[in-house]
Design a protein around this motif. Structure first.
Motif, PDB file in Angstrom:
ATOM      1  N   ARG A 289       1.724  -1.350   3.553  1.00 17.64           N
ATOM      2  CA  ARG A 289       1.621  -2.645   2.885  1.00 17.64           C
ATOM      3  C   ARG A 289       0.166  -2.854   2.468  1.00 17.64           C
ATOM      4  NH1 ARG A 289       5.374  -6.521   3.999  1.00 17.64           N
ATOM      5  NH2 ARG A 289       3.757  -8.081   4.357  1.00 17.64           N
ATOM      6  N   ARG A 290      -0.164  -2.425   1.265  1.00 12.53           N
ATOM      7  CA  ARG A 290      -1.549  -2.484   0.822  1.00 12.53           C
ATOM      8  C   ARG A 290      -1.877  -3.862   0.256  1.00 12.53           C
ATOM      9  NH1 ARG A 290      -3.712   3.074  -1.722  1.00 12.53           N
ATOM     10  NH2 ARG A 290      -5.628   2.111  -0.946  1.00 12.53           N
ATOM     11  N   CYS A 291      -3.111  -4.260   0.481  1.00 11.03           N
ATOM     12  CA  CYS A 291      -3.599  -5.591   0.111  1.00 11.03           C
ATOM     13  C   CYS A 291      -3.792  -5.686  -1.409  1.00 11.03           C
ATOM     14  CB  CYS A 291      -4.920  -5.837   0.832  1.00 11.03           C
ATOM     15  SG  CYS A 291      -5.728  -7.387   0.431  1.00 11.03           S
ATOM     16  N   VAL A 292      -3.232  -6.744  -2.027  1.00  9.95           N
ATOM     17  CA  VAL A 292      -3.320  -6.911  -3.476  1.00  9.95           C
ATOM     18  C   VAL A 292      -3.213  -8.385  -3.838  1.00  9.95           C
ATOM     19  CG1 VAL A 292      -0.819  -6.646  -3.794  1.00  9.95           C
ATOM     20  CG2 VAL A 292      -2.369  -6.102  -5.690  1.00  9.95           C
ATOM     21  N   THR A 293      -3.789  -8.755  -4.979  1.00 11.28           N
ATOM     22  CA  THR A 293      -3.630 -10.115  -5.510  1.00 11.28           C
ATOM     23  C   THR A 293      -3.745 -10.076  -7.023  1.00 11.28           C
ATOM     24  OG1 THR A 293      -4.312 -12.429  -5.267  1.00 11.28           O
ATOM     25  CG2 THR A 293      -6.067 -10.817  -5.529  1.00 11.28           C
TER      26      THR A 293
END
Length: 325
Positions: A289-293
């Motif tokens: 679950r890679r961090c993204v925005t």
């Protein structure tokens, strides 16, 4: 503020006046309700120069300082790609940035044009008007805050208010630093950000260390991560799969606009799925679950004005995925 050369009005120029006015009213009907910054001097001061600029970055900085241009290029698209600071209704649109409408331009009563090297081909159209050129970009391989001080102060000198430019720089640095404190309090484990913009589902721009993103994040107490040196506009083209080179503790910031169709294409992309990103944290692969925005449109060529927007928007977006890095 003087806008039209009334002493030269002919029948045709009157038509031009109403055409320009109607265009301005139509465009301003969808104007963002945000109030532009308050000028540091009397807005009715007739000594203020009448400025036209084809460039979004220069227009944004002038607006942020409180001295909006009389006219600019591509006003409606500015709202989509730059957004803030909002353009006041009084600023007219003279057509595309790269090729303004000569007839509309001829109706303006101007004191000067302010542009950069990208618009040098337009200089013959300006006649004997004074032309000032500044670059709101860094000339160095790694951009610093200091790189943007001189062009901002120059812009203040051109409009006759260098003290406004200095005050704007001081306020901006303080505001960006405070935004960094807010961000770190909300996401204490996020330290490193990679900033990209999609051209299509497989081709991206990655903003590099010579872009304004580097000094802005530095003032915020964060670190920009890039995979290659940037071009003259501060980014390097990369392929989607190259994002696999990012460390797991680097959060991905995707600058909008990003169409719904492109989002769907990415969600169906095997490469995107293997990378472990998702715009909906609940739909991310269980194992990664890679961090993204998604970051609302932030123009990368507006100098300190864009740094302010970046800092403000980073404090308001929501990161999904692994934010406890």
């Amino acid at each position: 503020m003087r806008i039209y050369r009334s002493q030269r009005h002919t029948a045709s120029s009157l038509i031009g006046f109403f055409v320009a006015l109607c265009c301005s009213l139509l465009l301003s009907s969808c104007q963002s309700p945000d109030t532009p910054p308050t000028p540091l001097s009397n807005p009715n001061d007739q000594s203020l120069p009448s400025v036209m600029t084809p460039d979004w970055g220069i227009a944004a900085t002038l607006i942020a300082m409180g001295y909006p241009p009389v006219a600019m290029g591509d006003k409606p698209f500015y709202r989509e790609w730059v957004g803030k600071p909002s353009i006041p209704d009084t600023t007219l649109d003279v057509g595309t940035r790269y090729q303004p409408n000569p007839e509309m331009f001829s109706q303006l009563d101007l004191d000067m044009v302010i542009d950069n090297a990208f618009y040098q081909h337009l200089h013959p159209m300006y006649g004997d008007l004074p032309i000032h050129s500044i670059e709101l970009t860094s000339p160095n391989k790694v951009a610093t805050w200091e790189d943007f001080i001189e062009p901002t102060l120059k812009l203040g000198e051109y409009v006759g208010h260098p003290q406004a430019a200095q005050a704007y720089l001081d306020r901006s640095q303080q505001k960006i630093a405070q935004a960094g404190q807010t961000f770190r309090a909300r996401y204490p484990h996020i330290k490193k950000l990679a900033v990209v913009q999609f051209a299509d589902s497989n081709n991206l721009r990655m903003f590099s260390y010579n872009s304004l993103f580097h000094p802005a994040l530095e003032v915020m107490g964060l670190q920009l991560v890039a995979l290659a040196d940037g071009n003259q506009w501060g980014f390097a083209p990369i392929m989607l799969g190259e994002l696999a080179q990012l460390d797991d503790d680097t959060c991905l910031v995707i600058v909008e606009p990003l169409s719904n169709l492109l989002k769907l294409e990415l969600q169906d992309s095997l490469v995107w799925q293997r990378l472990g990103y998702s715009f909906d944290g609940d739909r991310q692969p269980a194992g990664k679950r890679r961090c993204v925005t998604l970051l609302p449109a932030t123009w990368n060529n507006s100098g300190v004005a864009s740094m302010n927007v970046l800092a403000d928007r980073l404090t308001n977006v929501t990161f999904v995925g692994n934010t406890d890095l």
